[in-house]
Write an enzyme that holds these catalytic residues in place. Structure first.
Site: not given
Ligand code: BG6
Length: 477
Positions: A54, A161, A191, A195, A248, A253, A343
């Site tokens: 935008r 996601k 993602h 890895k 999250d 993951h 966290k």
């Molecule tokens: C993300 C989350 O999907 O993955 C984050 O939103 C998290 O909160 C992160 O810290 C962790 O990913 P990575 O690749 O840094 O281990």
């Protein structure tokens, strides 16, 4: 057939359209991934990137903005920046404005005309999920995602996601995508699957025959998936407070990691079989009722979270959770599958630990537990270690624990490593969906976590515990 259409499919000219080009995901991940692929000559020789956003930018301003990111993040080989950035163009538009897509379709049509070919087109939705619906509808209606023919000019849509916020919204999104596109056009990114260490899990499990006979409930006592982070929500309070730790990183993951550790051997090492087995593993997770949620889950919030910007002052959102799950897969029936994440903890550690049962017949009388453990380190360490026992030298029969290990960083030069997003983008371009999440997987993940979240939120079971920022939480199994 002319010379250009005879090119191998991967080499065909490709246009990347990135929605949200001025957003966080591009800044942190996508730009670097594209640049690395460019440096390594892994992008098609002719490519262009259209950044859609935008902001009141033009091509030059977009290039300057991206260059600043590349410089501040110290990308390698700055002498290549100019040539790389010259491929970037800007499209100003609102995601919901039909005419912006129609204009883009005309522009891309013109490029195809200049190139005398129907190029491949990849549409990356690097935007908050609230914009998905508008973008996919407009992409479809403007004809942008219509491939020229089955043989030439594929079109692919990439989404990140979170896929929905619960089972209902995930189903809605899936129905919408399924109406607009074919499954082979849709790439759902988690993602973690890109890895380096995660890509190795199946290779490690299924290329080492010594593991096969013991990879089941007869030998495995428990499996723990840990995603422990020392960073707090880092200014993302507004987003995080609506989501919480389980949605999250747990819903995606961590369950993906667990799936890779418990899934059966795929019939063949082909995308379809691998994804089917991964999906079966996720579908096998036992769905808890409220009483099980009370007994098998734990949730916490770090002190100071309520003062984070964007967080509701009386928020009950969890920043930590621990769940003891189980699977109905015959090989893992009754084996505790523990998911733990938080966290603002003391350590940063992302790993999967497989604990084997105690040896029933031991040669020597040993005090204390004697259990082998396999530590599969994902981040920051990238290694696999196996704890085993050996006899100490000398006259006594004492034993000691030792470690066998493989460390990626010691075994291989850093240059060989491919980043998660780089690996995923490369697979999108070459059309390999193995590392992308299927609808069935996403729905199974939601089915598993939804009753837990509902019990936490609606019944306050178990109660949210406050924990001290920067300290680890010790809970007995
Ligand atoms: C993300 C989350 O999907 O993955 C984050 O939103 C998290 O909160 C992160 O810290 C962790 O990913 P990575 O690749 O840094 O281990």
């Amino acid at each position: 057939m002319n010379a250009i259409t005879a090119l191998p499919k991967f080499e065909l000219p490709t246009i990347f359209v990135i929605f949200g080009v001025t957003g966080d995901l591009v800044k942190k991940k996508i730009l670097k991934a594209l640049y690395h692929l460019y440096r390594k000559k892994r992008l098609p020789a002719r490519f262009r990137v259209y950044g859609f956003s935008r902001r009141d930018y033009d091509d030059e301003k977009l290039q300057t903005y991206l260059r600043e990111i590349m410089e501040s993040q110290k990308y390698k080989d700055p002498e290549q920046f100019d040539a790389f950035l010259a491929a970037f163009y800007y499209v100003k538009g609102d995601f919901s404005t039909k005419s912006a897509y129609e204009d883009l379709a005309k522009t891309l049509g013109r490029i195809d005309g200049e190139w005398s070919i129907c190029s491949n087109k990849l549409f990356y939705l690097a935007v908050p999920p609230a914009s998905y619906s508008d973008i996919v509808t407009n992409l479809h209606n403007s004809g942008l995602t219509e491939p020229c023919s089955p043989e030439e000019g594929w079109t692919r849509v990439i989404l990140e996601k979170p896929f929905g916020t619960d089972l209902t919204t995930a189903l809605e999104l899936d129905t919408q995508l399924g109406t607009l596109f074919k499954e082979e056009q849709i790439y759902r990114v988690d993602h973690y699957l890109g890895k380096e260490t995660v890509k190795n899990i199946l290779v490690f499990r299924f290329s080492n025959s010594f593991l096969t006979p013991s990879w089941n409930k007869n030998y495995i006592e428990k499996i723990e998936v840990r995603l422990l982070e020392y960073l707090d929500v880092q200014g993302r309070g507004d987003f995080y407070d609506k989501v919480g730790a389980l949605r999250d990183v747990g819903q995606n993951h961590m369950l993906q990691l667990l799936g890779l550790f418990i899934m059966d051997h795929p019939y063949k090492f082909i995308p379809e079989d691998i994804k089917n087995k991964r999906s079966e593993a996720l579908a096998s997770l036992h769905i808890m009722d409220a009483s099980e949620v009370g007994k098998k889950t734990f949730r916490g919030q770090y002190n100071g979270y309520l003062q984070e910007k964007g967080v509701y002052p009386k928020s009950q959102t969890e920043t930590y959770f621990r769940i003891v799950a189980r699977s109905d897969l015959p090989d893992f029936d009754g084996v505790p599958l523990i998911l733990e994440s938080g966290k603002a903890l003391e350590r940063e550690m992302i790993e999967v630990v497989v604990t084997f049962k105690e040896t029933p017949l031991c040669l020597y009388g040993i005090e204390g537990e004697q259990k082998n453990t396999l530590h599969y380190h994902i981040r920051p360490d990238e290694k696999i270690t196996m704890k085993f026992f050996a006899k100490k030298p000398g006259f006594s029969n004492e034993t000691a624990e030792h470690e066998l290990g493989f460390d990626y960083n010691k075994a291989y030069s850093k240059e060989l490593f491919v980043d998660d997003y780089e690996s995923l983008l490369f697979d999108i371009i070459r059309g390999d969906q193995t590392l992308f999440v299927s609808t069935q997987e996403i729905l199974s993940e939601w089915k598993f976590i939804e009753p837990i979240i509902k019990t936490w939120r609606n019944q306050n079971i178990p109660q949210l515990i406050e924990y001290e920022k920067g300290k680890n939480i010790e809970i007995k199994s």
